[in-house]
Design a protein around this motif. Structure first.
Motif, PDB file in Angstrom:
ATOM      1  N   MET A 173      37.852  54.409  31.254  1.00 29.66           N
ATOM      2  CA  MET A 173      37.673  53.872  29.879  1.00 29.66           C
ATOM      3  C   MET A 173      36.808  54.751  29.260  1.00 29.66           C
ATOM      4  O   MET A 173      37.305  55.277  28.199  1.00 29.66           O
ATOM      5  N   VAL A 174      35.630  55.098  29.793  1.00 28.59           N
ATOM      6  CA  VAL A 174      34.956  56.205  28.992  1.00 28.59           C
ATOM      7  C   VAL A 174      35.434  57.529  28.977  1.00 28.59           C
ATOM      8  O   VAL A 174      35.278  58.313  28.025  1.00 28.59           O
ATOM      9  N   ALA A 175      35.959  58.021  30.200  1.00 28.61           N
ATOM     10  CA  ALA A 175      36.284  59.482  30.197  1.00 28.61           C
ATOM     11  C   ALA A 175      37.768  59.730  29.831  1.00 28.61           C
ATOM     12  O   ALA A 175      38.179  60.856  29.414  1.00 28.61           O
ATOM     13  N   ARG A 176      38.477  58.414  29.724  1.00 29.28           N
ATOM     14  CA  ARG A 176      40.052  58.930  29.197  1.00 29.28           C
ATOM     15  C   ARG A 176      40.511  57.983  28.315  1.00 29.28           C
ATOM     16  O   ARG A 176      41.514  58.011  27.619  1.00 29.28           O
ATOM     17  N   GLY A 177      39.702  56.882  27.860  1.00 26.99           N
ATOM     18  CA  GLY A 177      40.157  56.020  26.615  1.00 26.99           C
ATOM     19  C   GLY A 177      41.125  55.088  27.245  1.00 26.99           C
ATOM     20  O   GLY A 177      41.939  54.519  26.318  1.00 26.99           O
TER      21      GLY A 177
ATOM     22  N   LYS B 199      31.870  52.915  41.231  1.00 27.23           N
ATOM     23  CA  LYS B 199      30.725  53.997  41.086  1.00 27.23           C
ATOM     24  C   LYS B 199      30.467  54.091  42.511  1.00 27.23           C
ATOM     25  O   LYS B 199      29.979  55.319  42.737  1.00 27.23           O
TER      26      LYS B 199
ATOM     27  N   GLY C 161      32.605  56.820  43.650  1.00 29.81           N
ATOM     28  CA  GLY C 161      32.441  58.263  42.727  1.00 29.81           C
ATOM     29  C   GLY C 161      33.708  58.289  41.735  1.00 29.81           C
ATOM     30  O   GLY C 161      33.802  59.296  41.254  1.00 29.81           O
ATOM     31  N   THR C 162      34.505  57.169  41.551  1.00 29.27           N
ATOM     32  CA  THR C 162      35.438  57.463  40.493  1.00 29.27           C
ATOM     33  C   THR C 162      34.945  57.382  39.071  1.00 29.27           C
ATOM     34  O   THR C 162      34.111  56.638  38.817  1.00 29.27           O
ATOM     35  N   ILE C 163      35.603  58.290  38.357  1.00 31.26           N
ATOM     36  CA  ILE C 163      35.089  58.468  37.071  1.00 31.26           C
ATOM     37  C   ILE C 163      35.759  57.214  36.079  1.00 31.26           C
ATOM     38  O   ILE C 163      37.073  56.983  36.388  1.00 31.26           O
TER      39      ILE C 163
ATOM     40  N   CYS D  91      34.275  47.747  38.596  1.00 35.11           N
ATOM     41  CA  CYS D  91      33.305  48.922  38.200  1.00 35.11           C
ATOM     42  C   CYS D  91      32.320  49.266  39.352  1.00 35.11           C
ATOM     43  O   CYS D  91      32.267  50.409  39.338  1.00 35.11           O
TER      44      CYS D  91
ATOM     45  N   PRO E 238      36.100  45.999  34.329  1.00 40.56           N
ATOM     46  CA  PRO E 238      34.520  45.173  34.092  1.00 40.56           C
ATOM     47  C   PRO E 238      34.682  43.709  33.917  1.00 40.56           C
ATOM     48  O   PRO E 238      33.756  43.080  34.215  1.00 40.56           O
TER      49      PRO E 238
ATOM     50  N   ARG F  32      39.607  47.706  19.514  1.00 36.71           N
ATOM     51  CA  ARG F  32      38.962  49.029  18.818  1.00 36.71           C
ATOM     52  C   ARG F  32      39.699  50.245  19.267  1.00 36.71           C
ATOM     53  O   ARG F  32      39.999  51.138  18.616  1.00 36.71           O
TER      54      ARG F  32
ATOM     55  N   SER G  54      33.837  40.716  24.597  1.00 42.14           N
ATOM     56  CA  SER G  54      33.413  41.900  24.408  1.00 42.14           C
ATOM     57  C   SER G  54      34.409  42.973  24.969  1.00 42.14           C
ATOM     58  O   SER G  54      34.656  43.874  24.254  1.00 42.14           O
ATOM     59  N   LEU G  55      35.088  42.687  26.180  1.00 43.82           N
ATOM     60  CA  LEU G  55      36.012  43.740  26.612  1.00 43.82           C
ATOM     61  C   LEU G  55      37.122  43.866  25.686  1.00 43.82           C
ATOM     62  O   LEU G  55      37.712  44.791  25.415  1.00 43.82           O
TER      63      LEU G  55
END
Lengths: 381, 262
Positions: free
Chosen positions: B180-184, B172, B175-177, B168, B190, B228, B221-222
């Motif tokens: 997980m958060v932006a595309r699921g 960051k 600058g990669t998006i 991760c 992580p 989910r 957790s991951l």
């Protein structure tokens, strides 16, 4: 025009305004759509702005969505912050050279003299920049690379006309209305009848730029419309954080069992600190070339969530995820105040949205408040 | 300075695909500079000519899968001042460590026409399970930039800069998006050790975990987040059982996600 004066500029004339700024020698950096998000990167005209796009943000989730109109700034903050440009991910600090005679010469890497114009800076982000200024441009110690980039800025701020699902600037008293620290501040006014920008000059430079674009005087109605749009945003906050007595609450709850609970969810991946616009921690690493003739020192973003971060000669001081999450949250919301006189949190919500498992610091702080150890032991809160 | 003896480098191969050794040959632009600084005394992938030991630095690729390997690695250790493992096989047992969770004789009976000819151990184990290792370089395959950093560090007597934090941070920094958060998209970033430069997420793919477990991680957790997101339990187990299946955090966690097909 003078600082403090206002004008109305047609949205279609924003490109003219940006052109005037770049004519002064600034590189434009602003929001644009890339890889499924609205990010900050170099832009060339208003064409590059995310017209008609917005974002839907929840803990651990970000999605782009189409708006019904063609608003240019109809979204909240995204994964990038201006930290990317001011306090860069990696900076070479100095290099050293070994001469044949055995003498070593050191040379500091000169700061890059790049003048950036930041387009679309939100109020929370101006607070975030001011927060990093306190850390990185101190009276005694100053980061020359940050200071140089900071000194060369032209800031075009934007009053937020939408709030994201994880925004809570109202709680942190950092927005949504832009108050200070800008050259120009825009409020986008859009409905069926018009698409205009209410623009306020915040500096002489800003006023000069505004003077050069087609505009008309702003009347009281325009100002009222702009203020109404920002007031509506304040009513739309996705989150809230009770800040009353928060520092004392956290200091009194270092042994709260909530830290154990959040540690079962926290990945210790450091995403929250990377996206945080105020987190400033770095590490330095030295490298040599193969022949050991040349060495260099590089500064890189680091995070209190890595084990290396607190590694001393016998190991990591904060070896558990629990201790690292607690360190981050209590620093951000409590000990930052002791250190720098303000909270380290500006309520932008990035740490909530960009946590892959959706840990919400407003919820964690609220949970600690609900289970305050002081009330459980019967002592006065 | 000029009179100083060049340090001797040796490269060794055990059970592996040779990809990590190839990373050394891949250092095309730097290879001549490297050869000036070190004597490449034994590198069969590049040359049949070898110079006998002892060696200042041995790079070891591959895992231990035969009784002969187990003997040879002791000999390698004996003739090496510093021993550095390169890649997932040498560091975690490699993809061939999947045998550790099954009966290798059954695999052999399916794969080979005459399984009786196959003399192999029941497990594939990392080098560190057999001899002391000075440094483990992660990756499947390793990153050539990191390999040069490790060689440079060892010949100059300094600590290599190969951070053990999650992928991760590399995303960051570049600058990669977040996919997980932006595309699921399910991503192992992580919990995965940095080093590749976060290649897959920059192509909108989830991280495959090629560099094995990060220094600090929360697989539970991951795993819950993946469930989910609708990922079947068995698939969580299978992503943990790939190139770094034998790495302890992955091998332990995988047991929690076993399904009927496993």
């Amino acid at each position: 025009m003078l600082p403090g004066e206002t004008a109305i500029v047609a949205a279609a004339a924003l490109s003219d305004l940006l052109h005037e700024i770049s004519r002064l020698g600034y590189t434009l950096v602003g929001p644009t759509v890339r890889d499924g998000a609205i990010v900050y990167r170099e832009i060339h005209s208003a064409e590059d702005l995310p017209a008609g796009w917005t974002d839907v943000q929840q803990p651990g989730s970000y999605r782009l969505a189409r708006r019904a109109d063609s608003a240019l700034f109809g979204f909240a903050v995204g994964p990038h912050s201006w930290k990317q440009f001011l306090h860069q991910p990696a900076v070479t600090l100095w290099h050293a050279q070994l001469a044949d005679q055995g003498a070593v010469t050191f040379a500091a890497e000169p700061p890059e003299r790049k003048r950036l114009a930041l387009i679309g800076v939100r109020s929370c982000e101006l607070y975030a920049i001011a927060t990093q200024d306190k850390v990185l441009i101190g009276a005694t110690y100053s980061d020359p690379h940050y200071a140089a980039r900071r000194a060369g800025l032209f800031v075009v701020a934007v009053n937020c006309t939408v709030a994201g699902g994880t925004c809570f600037c109202v709680s942190m008293k950092t927005g949504p209305k832009v108050e200070t620290g800008y050259d120009l501040a825009l409020t986008e006014l859009i409905d069926d009848a018009r698409h205009e920008l209410f623009i306020e000059a915040g500096s002489e430079r800003g006023a000069e730029v505004l003077e050069r674009v087609p505009r008309r005087p702003a009347d009281g109605r325009a100002r009222e419309a702009a203020e109404k749009a920002v007031r509506a945003t304040a009513e739309m906050m996705g989150r809230q954080l009770e800040t009353e007595g928060l520092r004392e609450l956290l200091y009194a709850n270092l042994e709260n069992s909530r830290w154990d609970e959040v540690a079962t969810r926290c990945l210790a991946c450091a995403n929250c600190t990377m996206v945080c616009p105020t987190c400033f921690c770095t590490t330095i690493e030295d490298h040599t070339d193969l022949g050991a003739r040349r060495a260099e020192r590089v500064q890189r973003w680091d995070s209190c969530f890595t084990t290396d971060f607190s590694h001393l000669n016998a190991g990591s001081v904060r070896s558990s995820i629990k201790s690292r999450y607690r360190q981050w949250l209590t620093h951000k919301l409590a000990s930052w105040i002791d250190q720098f006189g303000t909270s380290g949190c500006v309520g932008c919500g990035r740490c909530i949205t960009w946590c892959p498992v959706g840990i919400d610091l407003t919820e964690e702080a609220a949970a600690i408040r609900r289970t305050d150890l002081r009330s459980q032991t019967g002592r006065e809160a | 300075m000029a009179a100083a003896r060049r340090k001797r480098l040796a490269v060794w191969k055990f059970a592996s695909c040779d990809g990590c050794q190839l990373s050394l040959l891949d250092c095309e632009d730097e290879l001549l500079a490297l050869a000036e600084q070190v004597e490449i005394a034994r590198f069969l992938e590049a040359s049949r000519a070898t110079i006998s030991g002892p060696y200042d630095l041995s790079l070891v690729e591959g895992s231990i899968t035969t009784a002969r390997d187990a003997e040879l690695i002791r000999e390698v250790r004996r003739v090496s001042r510093a021993l550095v493992t390169i890649g997932a096989c040498a560091t975690a047992g490699g993809i061939q460590a999947l045998r550790n969770f099954k009966d290798v004789r059954e695999f052999a009976s399916i794969v080979y026409a005459t399984p009786a000819y196959i003399a192999t151990l029941a497990t594939s184990t990392p080098i560190a399970a057999h001899v002391p290792v000075d440094f483990e370089l992660r990756g499947c395959p390793i990153n050539k930039r990191q390999l040069l950093e490790v060689i440079t560090a060892f010949i100059n007597g300094r600590r290599p800069d190969t951070p053990g934090h999650a992928v991760c941070i590399e995303c960051k920094q570049r600058g990669t998006i977040c996919v997980m958060v932006a595309r699921g998209v399910p991503c192992l970033g992580p919990i995965t050790h940095a080093g590749c430069g976060a290649i897959c997420p920059s192509f909108a793919r989830g991280c495959y975990g090629c560099y094995g477990p990060a220094d600090a991680l929360n697989i539970e957790s991951l795993g819950q987040a993946w469930l989910r997101a609708g990922v079947p339990r068995g698939d969580v187990m299978r992503v943990l059982r790939s190139f770094n299946a034998g790495a302890e955090p992955f091998s332990k966690a995988a047991l929690d996600y076993e399904d009927d097909q496993s």
